[in-house]
Enzyme design. Structure first.
Site, PDB file in Angstrom:
ATOM      1  N   SER A   1       0.802  -1.219   0.000  1.00 52.06           N
ATOM      2  CA  SER A   1       0.000   0.000   0.000  1.00 52.06           C
ATOM      3  C   SER A   1       0.835   1.269   0.000  1.00 52.06           C
ATOM      4  O   SER A   1       0.363   2.320  -0.445  1.00 52.06           O
ATOM      5  CB  SER A   1      -0.922   0.001   1.220  1.00 52.06           C
ATOM      6  OG  SER A   1      -0.187  -0.222   2.415  1.00 52.06           O
TER       7      SER A   1
ATOM      8  N   HIS B   1      -0.915   5.669   6.855  1.00 51.04           N
ATOM      9  CA  HIS B   1      -0.379   5.668   5.491  1.00 51.04           C
ATOM     10  C   HIS B   1      -0.068   7.100   5.066  1.00 51.04           C
ATOM     11  O   HIS B   1      -0.672   8.051   5.576  1.00 51.04           O
ATOM     12  CB  HIS B   1      -1.367   5.036   4.510  1.00 51.04           C
ATOM     13  CG  HIS B   1      -1.411   3.549   4.586  1.00 51.04           C
ATOM     14  ND1 HIS B   1      -2.152   2.871   5.531  1.00 51.04           N
ATOM     15  CD2 HIS B   1      -0.800   2.588   3.837  1.00 51.04           C
ATOM     16  CE1 HIS B   1      -1.990   1.556   5.357  1.00 51.04           C
ATOM     17  NE2 HIS B   1      -1.166   1.371   4.337  1.00 51.04           N
TER      18      HIS B   1
END
Length: 273
Positions: free
Chosen positions: A47, A254
């Site tokens: 990711s 993230h």
């Protein structure tokens, strides 16, 4: 005599013009363009490479959540590689890279990027434990992850890196690491304890050290993003990382779009050149 010289000069001009119009000059220009063109590029990984957290996801990528704001897409847009294949996928482990992402690699591939290993080491479970349980439970889970990185992850990374070498023997391979999540002594007034934040940062460093060692052993370049994210961690007041995002929990921890463009892209650009 003067007329003859003028005729010869005019003929030379006409010949030069004809060469340009018929492509003789263009052939030289094309060859210069080909020499300057960026190599065929394949972006692999998890990711952090697909761009989770950056938004602007390609609907065709489904749950892989590949973003047009992820560093591979940004680099490709700036450098116009001969071809660009973007197979990085949210949640990918080393086995997923081997099974699902290596198809575009071939002898003509000139550049490869990859980030992988965090999911193998249990990144999501570590963060869940640290957010929901006690500091001692958090530190214990971090230590379990670090033990996995020491005992098991190197062999898994070797398999991925060896497969890349086999399929794309001429490629320059850049292995990207992970940022530290927290600025210690920062502006956060709630949430995790300072001890938990320190343990999580230490786990990121531990994972990066192990990954860099395996990358070097394969002759790959390691891209360390800890310096570019310094001053932009969670609790810094100018974070390039999502904290817990209750609106889209998968984006938690993230990089934001700024993290991709300011944290990852410069490191990859420098390593790819």
């Amino acid at each position: 005599m003067r007329l003859s010289r003028f005729t010869s000069y005019a003929s030379s001009l006409l010949l030069a013009a004809a060469c340009t119009l018929t492509g003789v000059g263009a052939a030289h220009a094309d060859s210069r363009d080909e020499r300057a063109a960026a190599p065929a590029y394949v972006a692999l990984g998890d990711s952090y490479s697909s761009g989770v957290g950056a938004g602007s996801y390609d609907s065709g990528s489904g749950s892989c959540k590949r973003s047009t704001r992820a560093y591979p897409a940004l680099w490709a847009a700036q450098n116009a590689p001969a071809s660009f294949s973007f197979t990085a996928c949210s949640g990918a482990r080393t086995g997923d890279v081997l099974a699902n992402q290596l198809g575009p690699l071939n002898s003509g591939t000139g550049l490869v990027s990859v980030s992988v290993g965090g999911n193998d080491a249990g990144f999501a479970d570590v963060m869940t434990t640290c957010v929901l349980q006690s500091e001692s439970a958090c530190v214990n889970r971090v230590n379990q992850a670090k033990a996995y990185v020491d005992s098991t992850l190197p062999g898994q990374l070797d398999r991925v890196y060896s497969a890349i070498e086999s399929k794309a023997p001429s490629a320059r391979v850049v292995v990207l690491g992970y940022p530290r999540f927290y600025k210690l002594g920062g502006s956060c007034l709630a949430g995790l304890s300072e001890g938990e934040r320190r343990a999580i940062n230490g786990a990121a460093d531990h994972l990066n050290t192990a990954t860099a060692k395996r990358a070097a052993d394969h002759g790959f370049t390691f891209g360390d993003v800890t310096s570019t994210f310094t001053g932009h961690e969670i609790c810094s007041g100018d974070s390039w990382l999502h904290s817990v995002n209750w609106g889209d929990i998968g984006e938690s921890y993230h990089p934001t779009a700024a993290g991709q463009s300011g944290g990852y892209l410069p490191v990859f650009r420098g390593a790819a050149s």
